[in-house]
Write an enzyme that holds these catalytic residues in place. Structure first.
Site, mmCIF file in Angstrom:
data_model
loop_
_atom_site.group_PDB
_atom_site.id
_atom_site.type_symbol
_atom_site.label_atom_id
_atom_site.label_comp_id
_atom_site.label_asym_id
_atom_site.label_seq_id
_atom_site.Cartn_x
_atom_site.Cartn_y
_atom_site.Cartn_z
ATOM 1 N N GLY A 205 68.079 34.526 23.927
ATOM 2 C CA GLY A 205 68.048 33.090 23.680
ATOM 3 C C GLY A 205 67.366 32.818 22.346
ATOM 4 N N LYS B 193 58.958 28.832 24.178
ATOM 5 C CA LYS B 193 58.121 29.470 23.158
ATOM 6 C C LYS B 193 58.174 28.707 21.833
ATOM 7 C CE LYS B 193 58.661 34.052 25.232
ATOM 8 N NZ LYS B 193 59.219 35.423 25.088
ATOM 9 N N CYS C 22 62.469 33.122 20.422
ATOM 10 C CA CYS C 22 63.485 34.018 20.987
ATOM 11 C C CYS C 22 62.988 34.629 22.292
ATOM 12 C CB CYS C 22 63.816 35.162 20.026
ATOM 13 S SG CYS C 22 64.557 34.672 18.472
ATOM 14 N N ASP C 23 63.929 34.971 23.148
ATOM 15 C CA ASP C 23 63.597 35.732 24.352
ATOM 16 C C ASP C 23 64.829 36.523 24.780
ATOM 17 O OD1 ASP C 23 61.359 35.957 26.555
ATOM 18 O OD2 ASP C 23 63.283 35.971 27.594
ATOM 19 N N SER C 24 64.611 37.776 25.184
ATOM 20 C CA SER C 24 65.721 38.650 25.581
ATOM 21 C C SER C 24 65.572 39.106 27.024
ATOM 22 C CB SER C 24 65.776 39.891 24.666
ATOM 23 O OG SER C 24 65.982 39.538 23.327
#
Length: 221
Positions: free
Chosen positions: A113, A60, A76-78
């Site tokens: 992340g 991203k 960000c990624d969760s």
């Protein structure tokens, strides 16, 4: 002023940054998450939850960085790790109900992340760096009844968030405790982001001051 860009449509992530004194622009990536994950697994083999979150955060950030010059882009990624299974956003109400039926009274680990890309010119202090890390927080869930699960899913909130719950929203009453950074559970670890930005030579207090001055300038005009 350093231009910060958040490569996320998440209002919770933006709210965290604004509350901490930063004012990022928002540019949402066009990343195909399943395709990115599949490609990474083909290259590196089976990925654990921490790796999935980091791979997607990087994709991203780099997707948006390709579109934006003279900025520091944050991606960000969760994902939620429950018994070794990786969960992002539920695809349907039925999936959200099923997941909460397994989550209630138990604990999972929320991994987020973070990836930053510096597209600033060297003359402006740019480093050209691209780097990231993952923050992990253990979350303990309440023992919800079937009626509570169905009523919560009916609000639509669990369908919009990784892990099918929030700490700062309607799901807050259903989290009995956490171990680790609370901002990470909301979607962005402020302490970890501070460390990543410092590696680019950016001090948080300078960014906060710049954001304040920018906001003051807009009010004065």
């Amino acid at each position: 002023m350093t231009h910060l860009v958040l490569a996320s449509a998440s209002p919770a992530r933006r709210k965290l940054l604004v509350a901490a004194g930063l004012e990022p622009s928002i540019v949402v990536s066009s990343v195909d998450e399943p395709a990115v994950t599949a490609a990474a697994q083909e290259t590196y083999g089976e990925l654990v939850a921490e790796d999935v979150a980091l791979v997607l955060a990087r994709a991203k950030a780099e997707d948006v960085a390709d579109q934006i010059d003279d900025a520091v882009v944050i991606g960000c990624d969760s994902v939620l790790d429950l018994d070794g299974q990786i969960h992002g956003k539920p695809s349907s109400a039925a999936e959200a109900i099923s997941r909460w039926s397994r989550m209630r009274g138990r604990s999972g680990v929320l991994h987020t992340g973070h990836w930053v890309v510096d597209t600033r010119a060297e003359a402006d202090g740019g480093t050209g760096a691209t780097l990231g890390a993952t923050a992990s927080t253990t979350v303990h869930f309440a023992k919800l009844t079937d009626d509570e699960i169905e009523a919560y899913v009916a609000t639509g909130e669990p369908l919009r968030v990784a892990g099918a719950f929030t700490l700062d929203g309607l799901g807050g009453p259903f989290v009995t405790g956490i171990e680790g950074d609370p901002s990470n559970v909301v979607g962005l670890s402020l302490p970890l982001l501070r460390e990543l930005l410092s590696e680019l030579g950016l001090a948080w207090h300078d960014l906060r001051t710049s954001a304040h001055r920018g906001a003051q300038g807009r009010r004065d005009t």
